[in-house]
Scaffold this active site. Structure first.
Site, short mmCIF file in Angstrom:
data_model
loop_
_atom_site.label_atom_id
_atom_site.label_comp_id
_atom_site.label_asym_id
_atom_site.label_seq_id
_atom_site.Cartn_x
_atom_site.Cartn_y
_atom_site.Cartn_z
N HIS A 284 -12.56 21.43 24.27
CA HIS A 284 -13.98 21.25 23.91
C HIS A 284 -14.83 21.10 25.18
O HIS A 284 -15.92 21.67 25.27
CB HIS A 284 -14.17 19.96 23.08
CG HIS A 284 -13.51 19.98 21.73
ND1 HIS A 284 -12.65 19.00 21.31
CD2 HIS A 284 -13.62 20.84 20.69
CE1 HIS A 284 -12.26 19.25 20.07
NE2 HIS A 284 -12.82 20.37 19.67
N SER B 289 -7.53 19.08 18.54
CA SER B 289 -7.54 17.63 18.31
C SER B 289 -6.31 17.24 17.48
O SER B 289 -5.73 16.17 17.72
CB SER B 289 -8.82 17.23 17.56
OG SER B 289 -9.95 17.58 18.29
N LYS C 49 -13.64 13.96 4.74
CA LYS C 49 -12.51 14.10 5.66
C LYS C 49 -12.25 12.75 6.34
O LYS C 49 -13.18 12.12 6.86
CB LYS C 49 -12.86 15.15 6.72
CG LYS C 49 -11.66 15.93 7.25
CD LYS C 49 -12.15 17.14 8.01
CE LYS C 49 -11.27 17.47 9.19
NZ LYS C 49 -11.78 18.58 9.98
N ARG D 298 -9.91 30.24 20.21
CA ARG D 298 -8.67 30.07 20.98
C ARG D 298 -7.75 31.27 20.83
O ARG D 298 -7.11 31.69 21.78
CB ARG D 298 -7.91 28.82 20.51
CG ARG D 298 -8.55 27.52 20.94
CD ARG D 298 -7.97 26.37 20.20
NE ARG D 298 -8.25 26.51 18.78
CZ ARG D 298 -8.07 25.56 17.87
NH1 ARG D 298 -7.60 24.40 18.23
NH2 ARG D 298 -8.37 25.76 16.61
O1 PNS Z 1 -14.40 21.09 14.76
P1 PNS Z 1 -14.37 21.76 13.41
O2 PNS Z 1 -13.80 20.82 12.36
O3 PNS Z 1 -13.66 23.08 13.45
O4 PNS Z 1 -15.91 22.06 13.02
C1 PNS Z 1 -16.24 22.66 11.79
C2 PNS Z 1 -17.76 22.60 11.54
C3 PNS Z 1 -18.27 21.18 11.65
C4 PNS Z 1 -18.46 23.46 12.55
C5 PNS Z 1 -18.00 23.19 10.11
O5 PNS Z 1 -17.17 22.54 9.20
C6 PNS Z 1 -19.45 23.03 9.66
O6 PNS Z 1 -20.34 23.66 10.18
N1 PNS Z 1 -19.66 22.15 8.65
C7 PNS Z 1 -20.97 21.81 8.13
C8 PNS Z 1 -21.19 22.38 6.73
C9 PNS Z 1 -21.72 23.79 6.81
O7 PNS Z 1 -22.69 24.08 7.48
N2 PNS Z 1 -21.07 24.73 6.06
C10 PNS Z 1 -21.49 26.10 6.03
C11 PNS Z 1 -20.76 26.96 7.04
S1 PNS Z 1 -19.11 27.30 6.47
#
Ligand code: PNS
Length: 162
Positions: free
Chosen positions: A20, A131, A44, A93
């Protein structure tokens, strides 16, 4: 006058890793301002609270000036809109990330066509890092100092100590 190029780097960051941090440092060179936005996700269970994650990210990015660390709930594009940001940054990645990330980028585009997702290829040495991997190692008392900043390694040891 053109508006500043603001980008959002959304994620869970539970906890932040060197992968990150690599994306953050490179993004901060590309954009005038980067907001690292921790998703507050009631569905979560996380190891660290949102406040702890904000403090951790703030601590390990203290050498960067054009950064803000924040949290959001709900849709990323709505948060980006509120912040006046037109760009979402995500790290890639491996091919295995691509499918999910592309789906997310397309979904976000349907929700707000003015916001673009930009993918940065994760540096090679971090291509396996997540993570979850860090937590899995730390859970069994393994060394994570080469995977996360020292502050995070200490926090993991404290949180997971038997
Ligand atoms: O670090 P992560 O868990 O891969 O991040 C995922 C994240 C937070 C970017 C994604 O879950 C997100 O954008 N969640 C917010 C809800 C949202 O906007 N959903 C629509 C897009 S799928």
């Amino acid at each position: 006058m053109t508006s500043p190029l603001i980008a959002i780097y959304p994620g869970s960051f539970d906890p932040i890793t060197f992968g990150h941090l690599d994306i953050i440092e490179r993004s901060c060179h590309m954009f005038e301002k980067l907001t690292v936005a921790v998703l507050k996700n009631p569905n979560k269970t996380a190891l660290f609270t949102v406040q702890e994650r904000i403090e951790q990210i703030t601590a390990v990015t203290r050498h960067i000036t054009n950064i803000e660390v924040d949290f959001f709930t709900g849709l990323t594009v709505e948060y980006a809109q509120q912040k006046g940001a037109k760009i979402l940054v995500r790290g890639l990645r491996a091919v295995s990330d691509f499918e999910m990330e592309l789906q997310m980028a397309h979904t976000n585009k349907t929700l707000n066509q003015t916001i673009e997702t930009i993918f940065l290829a994760t540096s090679n040495e971090h291509s396996f890092l997540s993570s979850s991997v860090v937590k899995a190692i730390a859970q069994f008392g393994g060394q994570v100092d080469h995977l996360v900043p020292v502050e995070i390694a200490v926090a993991l040891r404290d949180r997971l100590k038997p």
